[in-house]
Motif scaffolding. Sequence first.
Motif, short mmCIF file in Angstrom:
data_model
loop_
_atom_site.label_atom_id
_atom_site.label_comp_id
_atom_site.label_asym_id
_atom_site.label_seq_id
_atom_site.Cartn_x
_atom_site.Cartn_y
_atom_site.Cartn_z
N LEU A 180 -2.77 5.68 -1.96
CA LEU A 180 -2.53 6.92 -2.70
C LEU A 180 -1.34 6.77 -3.64
N LYS A 181 -0.35 5.99 -3.23
CA LYS A 181 0.87 5.81 -4.03
C LYS A 181 0.78 4.63 -5.00
N THR A 182 -0.37 3.97 -5.03
CA THR A 182 -0.52 2.79 -5.89
C THR A 182 -0.99 3.20 -7.28
N HIS B 149 -1.60 1.38 -11.10
CA HIS B 149 -1.63 0.12 -11.86
C HIS B 149 -1.20 -1.07 -11.00
N GLY B 150 -1.64 -1.06 -9.72
CA GLY B 150 -1.37 -2.17 -8.83
C GLY B 150 0.02 -2.19 -8.22
N VAL B 151 0.83 -1.17 -8.46
CA VAL B 151 2.21 -1.12 -7.94
C VAL B 151 2.31 0.04 -6.96
N ILE B 152 2.82 -0.26 -5.74
CA ILE B 152 3.04 0.79 -4.74
C ILE B 152 4.39 1.45 -5.04
N LEU B 153 4.36 2.71 -5.37
CA LEU B 153 5.56 3.45 -5.75
C LEU B 153 6.26 4.01 -4.52
N PRO B 154 7.56 4.29 -4.62
CA PRO B 154 8.35 4.70 -3.44
C PRO B 154 7.90 6.02 -2.83
N SER B 155 7.44 6.97 -3.62
CA SER B 155 7.10 8.29 -3.08
C SER B 155 5.84 8.81 -3.75
N PHE B 156 5.26 9.82 -3.11
CA PHE B 156 4.07 10.46 -3.67
C PHE B 156 4.40 11.19 -4.96
N LYS B 157 5.60 11.74 -5.06
CA LYS B 157 6.00 12.42 -6.30
C LYS B 157 6.07 11.44 -7.45
N ASP B 158 6.59 10.23 -7.21
CA ASP B 158 6.64 9.21 -8.25
C ASP B 158 5.22 8.82 -8.69
N ALA B 159 4.30 8.77 -7.72
CA ALA B 159 2.92 8.44 -8.06
C ALA B 159 2.30 9.53 -8.92
N CYS B 160 2.59 10.79 -8.58
CA CYS B 160 2.07 11.91 -9.40
C CYS B 160 2.62 11.83 -10.82
N ARG B 161 3.90 11.53 -10.93
CA ARG B 161 4.52 11.45 -12.26
C ARG B 161 3.93 10.28 -13.05
N GLU B 162 3.70 9.14 -12.40
CA GLU B 162 3.16 7.97 -13.09
C GLU B 162 1.71 8.19 -13.53
N LYS B 163 0.97 8.97 -12.76
CA LYS B 163 -0.42 9.27 -13.11
C LYS B 163 -0.54 10.35 -14.18
#
Length: 538
Positions: A301-303, A305-319
Amino acid sequence: MDENSKPRPQEYDRFVQAEIPNPNEDFKGHQLVLQHMIHDPYCTNKSPCWKDDRCSKRYPKHYSVHTRCGEDSYPVYRRRSPEMGGHHGHKEGRPRQNITNEWVVPHNLQLLKIFNCHLNVEICSSVHSIKYVIKYTMKGSDQLFFGVNREDEVAQYLTGRYIGPSEAVSTILGFPIHNREPAVIRLQVHLPEQQQVFYQENETIQHNNNMIKTTLTEFFDLCVRDPFAKTLYDVDIPRFYVWNDKRWQRRKAGMRVQLHLHIFEANDIGRVYTVSPNSDDLYYMRLLLHHVKGPVSCDKLKTVHGVILPSFKDACREKGLLHDDAHWQHTMVEAERTRFPRAMRDLFVLLLVNCEINNPIDLWERFKDSMSEDFHHLEQRTLYDHTLLINGKHYNQALSYLQEKLDTFGKNLQQFNLPAPQNLHVHHVVNNREFLFEQQYNTDEQREFVEEKEPLLNPKQRNVYEFICDCLNRDIGKLIFIDAPGGTGKNFHNNLILAKMRSSGDIALSVASSGIAARLMPGGRTAFKVQNSSYYQR
């Protein structure tokens, strides 16, 4: 309901009518409407519908050539006057009077002919009406809270159980009490290793791995072993799988899915548990579950572009889910469908304080009608004016409520670029029917009453009247007691003083110790009623 199946305003007349039928074309319908569906045109202060010197059901209605959808989700039905081609009649056994369409209660003519009784039928023209309909039909009958000094909880429950009339009749006749269609499957959401675990006294997690399984952990497992599941969001799983023995299993019956003939589909609905934005990472995890198909783990869920991000919020921002306020708008839209205006205002305050909203003013402009709906409805009911539209006054009341809530967090509306309410204490009175009632007096009519009655004062009455008016004009507070025999004009004198104040737009409370005495004064009420008003307590 499918959009194509919903009735349009031009189709409302097929289901609901508010006119007297043509006696030459439908004599039976004409007679039934006059017999059962006419609001009493002779309603007076002795009628049950008469409140505050007017009909509480807002009759007579305004004429209308066409049926149209009202501004506040209530239809305005076609009611043609005789000049517009409408028909009229008179009720048997009553003084002969032509009754026109302005007195007709909305009804369905076919049902009226079948049941031959008073049968009011209305159209719910907007989804905004549905939550109010559900609230009032499902809340049950009035209940009483009381205490029972027993230690037996079962006996206490049976003693205190209350069954309303509708439930009692359904039980006696053997009708089904409860039904749910379609089934709503509640889906758990939790951070890794933070799910709730239930176990027996002598049981441990090592003895039973099923205890730690949830619909979410098994969704991840399903995406590992079933390729079809990797094409679905979490909320779509209940349509194709059933939750059985702590495991998602494919359905064995239902409609076959195109291109996947071995997969069956049902109409079950998946709903992820609501999460407060104040829950931080859990909220963003829920957001990702609605935008990521087929994750096999929380890390997936946090990945991005192949990178596991530190938090779910960071993943939401990156998406790109946090680049604008779309997710906050989605939150408010979801609340708008199921929550009442006060709950929506509380949610909006929570978003302002705890969440990073890029443009709060846009969010306010989009949902201000829904957040002000209760103030608008309250004023309509208080003033008996169904045509009153939502306006800046109601928005100001909502803003004042928001400001009061923000005060508890040490913040204000200006910090979020939101307009400040014009009157910060208005929340003290927005829910007070007495205050709104006192504001409805017509100052011109009051002034005419004063001009007509002042010359009729006798010298002693005039002395007292002028003394009281002088105290009011100079803002001098006094306790004045007027003692006089019965029939000497005390009520006339008091009513003139009330009209004098109200003609200037001021508020004058006419209070008496009994209901009979209160009815002798315009707007009169008992002292007990005023004492229990939250506005006057302040």
